[in-house]
Each structure stands twice: as C-alpha cells, then as structure tokens.
Design an enzyme around this catalytic site. Structure first.
Site, PDB file in Angstrom:
ATOM      1  N   ARG A 140     -14.035  -4.762   2.952  1.00 36.33           N
ATOM      2  CA  ARG A 140     -14.022  -5.938   2.094  1.00 36.33           C
ATOM      3  C   ARG A 140     -13.380  -7.139   2.788  1.00 36.33           C
ATOM      4  O   ARG A 140     -13.918  -8.244   2.786  1.00 36.33           O
ATOM      5  CB  ARG A 140     -13.256  -5.646   0.803  1.00 36.33           C
ATOM      6  CG  ARG A 140     -13.933  -4.668  -0.142  1.00 36.33           C
ATOM      7  CD  ARG A 140     -13.118  -4.570  -1.430  1.00 36.33           C
ATOM      8  NE  ARG A 140     -13.690  -3.631  -2.380  1.00 36.33           N
ATOM      9  CZ  ARG A 140     -13.364  -2.343  -2.442  1.00 36.33           C
ATOM     10  NH1 ARG A 140     -12.476  -1.856  -1.592  1.00 36.33           N
ATOM     11  NH2 ARG A 140     -13.924  -1.548  -3.332  1.00 36.33           N
ATOM     12  N   ARG A 217      -2.288  -3.215   9.761  1.00 31.54           N
ATOM     13  CA  ARG A 217      -1.067  -2.438   9.907  1.00 31.54           C
ATOM     14  C   ARG A 217      -0.619  -2.508  11.356  1.00 31.54           C
ATOM     15  O   ARG A 217      -1.433  -2.364  12.284  1.00 31.54           O
ATOM     16  CB  ARG A 217      -1.276  -0.969   9.495  1.00 31.54           C
ATOM     17  CG  ARG A 217      -1.391  -0.736   8.001  1.00 31.54           C
ATOM     18  CD  ARG A 217      -0.060  -0.946   7.298  1.00 31.54           C
ATOM     19  NE  ARG A 217      -0.109  -0.600   5.889  1.00 31.54           N
ATOM     20  CZ  ARG A 217      -0.382  -1.455   4.901  1.00 31.54           C
ATOM     21  NH1 ARG A 217      -0.674  -2.714   5.198  1.00 31.54           N
ATOM     22  NH2 ARG A 217      -0.379  -1.062   3.649  1.00 31.54           N
ATOM     23  N   GLU A 245       8.443  -2.532  10.519  1.00 29.41           N
ATOM     24  CA  GLU A 245       8.874  -3.646   9.662  1.00 29.41           C
ATOM     25  C   GLU A 245      10.167  -3.307   8.920  1.00 29.41           C
ATOM     26  O   GLU A 245      10.355  -2.169   8.493  1.00 29.41           O
ATOM     27  CB  GLU A 245       7.754  -3.974   8.666  1.00 29.41           C
ATOM     28  CG  GLU A 245       6.495  -4.477   9.359  1.00 29.41           C
ATOM     29  CD  GLU A 245       5.345  -4.765   8.410  1.00 29.41           C
ATOM     30  OE1 GLU A 245       5.503  -4.570   7.180  1.00 29.41           O
ATOM     31  OE2 GLU A 245       4.285  -5.194   8.888  1.00 29.41           O
ATOM     32  N   HIS A 263       4.240 -10.339   7.066  1.00 24.88           N
ATOM     33  CA  HIS A 263       3.403  -9.486   6.209  1.00 24.88           C
ATOM     34  C   HIS A 263       3.076 -10.183   4.885  1.00 24.88           C
ATOM     35  O   HIS A 263       3.389  -9.688   3.802  1.00 24.88           O
ATOM     36  CB  HIS A 263       4.087  -8.141   5.949  1.00 24.88           C
ATOM     37  CG  HIS A 263       3.109  -7.048   5.614  1.00 24.88           C
ATOM     38  ND1 HIS A 263       3.304  -5.744   5.973  1.00 24.88           N
ATOM     39  CD2 HIS A 263       1.930  -7.066   4.939  1.00 24.88           C
ATOM     40  CE1 HIS A 263       2.293  -5.005   5.534  1.00 24.88           C
ATOM     41  NE2 HIS A 263       1.441  -5.794   4.908  1.00 24.88           N
ATOM     42  N   GLY A 265      -0.138 -11.274   3.987  1.00 18.62           N
ATOM     43  CA  GLY A 265      -1.581 -11.344   3.809  1.00 18.62           C
ATOM     44  C   GLY A 265      -2.022 -11.615   2.381  1.00 18.62           C
ATOM     45  O   GLY A 265      -2.895 -12.442   2.132  1.00 18.62           O
TER      46      GLY A 265
END
Length: 301
Positions: A140, A217, A245, A263, A265
């Site tokens: 997607r 990732r 992280e 991070h 997104g």
C-alpha cells in the site's frame, strides 16, 4: 470488556473506551480481568494477561507482537492498515527530495553563516526529476510512493516477495533494482526474511551518488554497513527508522549527506486519529462478538 492501553493514543475515539493506561514495564502482577490490550508494536506479556481476547496494535507493523503465539491461545491481533498510507508516503517522498537535494545541509549552512553567497562544487546535489526510483516492497505505502513519483517523471522499478505485474513500475529482482536505481525507497515489512535484507554486499551494488530512503524498519538494513557507506560519502540517505530506536548512530549526526527524522512516518494528526479510530472499532467489534475489521492473519506473524 476491560481494556488496557500502554499509553494514551491520539484522538477523541480513545476517550470512548475509557481504558486503563498502564505502560507494559509497570505491569508486574497478573491481570485476569483484562480482555483487550492496545499496544504500539510492543511484546505482549501473555503470562500476565491470561484472559486476553484481542490485541489491537496501533500501527501497521507488528514485528514485536508474537501473532502466532497469540493465535494459538485464541487471541485476535489487529493492526491499522490503509489509514496511514498517504502520511507515510508523503514523508518518504519528503525524504527523497530532502536527501537528494541536500536540503538539511543547505539549511544548516545558512543558519551557521557558512553561505558564501554562491555555491561551491562540493555542495552540488543530484536531480530527482527524471531519475530512477527503486521501491522495495510495492504494498500500500510503496504503491502510494510510486504514484507520487509520476509527478516527478521518475522511472519506477519495484521488487517484492513475489513478482507482481503492475502499471506503477517495472519489476526487477532486488540485486538488479539496486544496481539500476538512483534512489531506493524501502517499504517492506520486517520479517525473518527481510531482517538484514540490505546488507553490505547489496549496499555495494548501489551506484555512486545513489540515495537510500527508509521509512519501514531500521533492521531491514545492515546499519553499520550503511553508516560506513555514508561516512565515505559514496551514498546519501533519508532515514526515519533505525535498528535500535531511539538510538541513532552518532557518526550520522553531523554528516551533510544524511537526513534524519524520529520515526514520524504516520505522525500527522489526521493519520494518527484515524489509526486510533480503527483500533477502537476493532475492539468494539470483538466486544460485540463480531469479526474484527483488520485482523492480522496468524500466518503473517
């Protein structure tokens, strides 16, 4: 249904549940009353939650959730696909533009008074328009990035677990894609097969001056091998995710050829509130004895 949440999640839908908020690190005694759990890709302490019926994961990725083990105990796992695709694709393309055109380095030069009124040879960047973009994982989000690439007249190559013919790009196996691309954007899920997928050998396949963008990732890329390539100046990168992280390799912090984000997104208000809405709707469906809206099949765990 008694619901536990590991933190407060954004949006008004969260308040409909009135869940108890307990960070997993603070959960030390068994809780036989808890039937629903909201996590953000966190390991589930099954022994402390013996009555669980559903784990609602806030996010698409669930690599830290043992889906197979939960399924063996009759626990449903859900995630939040779809509602964050555009936000993450937007960030991926922002990183493509920022890293390829060295925008953060240019901003830093202006802020620190190092702009001499013209440009120096070492400050020149690469084109985006007309370049070749390789997408690793045409799901997607990868598809949404491919659609955005049309506006920049990018040639799009794609690769994944299986060959899929699509009008969005030309299929290549991974090694061929890396060798042909000016820009590579990673959108594969983290699985045992993709852990360390982009290793030192494959990074060496990238042409000099190529740009690697990762919003998937951190563990998909051999981080130390990537650091070495970036320190050498051979590649540039836009990184939203890291292997450990919130630790970021300190070697990257001052490099002019790297753009770093924490991070983010899916970190738009609209996307995060839609994710919470889907988490709540999944919990409510299971509470009513209905199938969840977006279950994670056990075989994908």
């Amino acid at each position: 249904m008694k619901i536990l949440a590991t933190r407060r999640y954004p949006g008004p839908a969260f308040d409909e549940l009135a869940p108890e908020i307990v960070p997993l690190a603070d959960l030390r005694e068994p809780r036989g009353d808890v039937e629903g759990l909201i996590v953000a890709n966190e390991p589930v302490p099954l022994d402390l939650l013996p009555a669980l019926r559903i784990v609602a994961n806030f996010g698409v990725g669930y690599d830290s959730v043992d889906v197979a083990e939960l399924a063996s105990r009759g626990v449903v796992v859900t995630n939040t696909p779809g509602v964050l695709d555009d936000a993450t694709a937007d960030l991926a393309f922002a990183l493509i533009l920022a890293a390829r055109r060295r925008l953060v380095d240019a901003d830093r030069r202006v802020r620190t008074g190092r702009w001499g009124g013209f440009w120096a040879e070492g400050e020149l960047s690469g084109d985006v328009t007309g370049s070749t973009l390789g997408i690793v994982g045409l799901g997607r989000i990868g598809s949404a990035v491919a659609r955005r690439a049309r506006g920049f007249e990018l040639r799009v190559l794609d690769t994944g677990r299986s060959r899929v013919e699509t009008e969005l790009g030309e299929y290549r196996d991974l090694d061929a894609l890396l060798g042909e691309s000016d820009i590579v954007s990673i959108h594969a899920p983290l699985t045992p097969e993709t852990h360390g997928l982009i290793d030192a050998r494959r990074l060496a396949l990238l042409r000099d001056g190529a740009c690697l963008v990762n919003t998937a990732r951190g563990e998909i890329v051999d981080e130390q091998a990537l650091v070495a390539e970036l320190v050498s100046g051979r590649l540039s990168a836009g990184l939203d995710v890291f292997a450990h992280e919130p630790h970021v390799p300190p070697e990257l912090l001052e490099l002019p050829n790297v753009v770093l984000t924490p991070h983010i997104g899916s970190a738009t208000r609209q996307a995060r509130e839609a994710m919470t809405r889907l988490v709540v709707d999944n919990l409510r469906a299971v509470e009513r004895g209905e199938p969840p809206l977006t279950p994670v099949p056990p075989e994908f765990g």
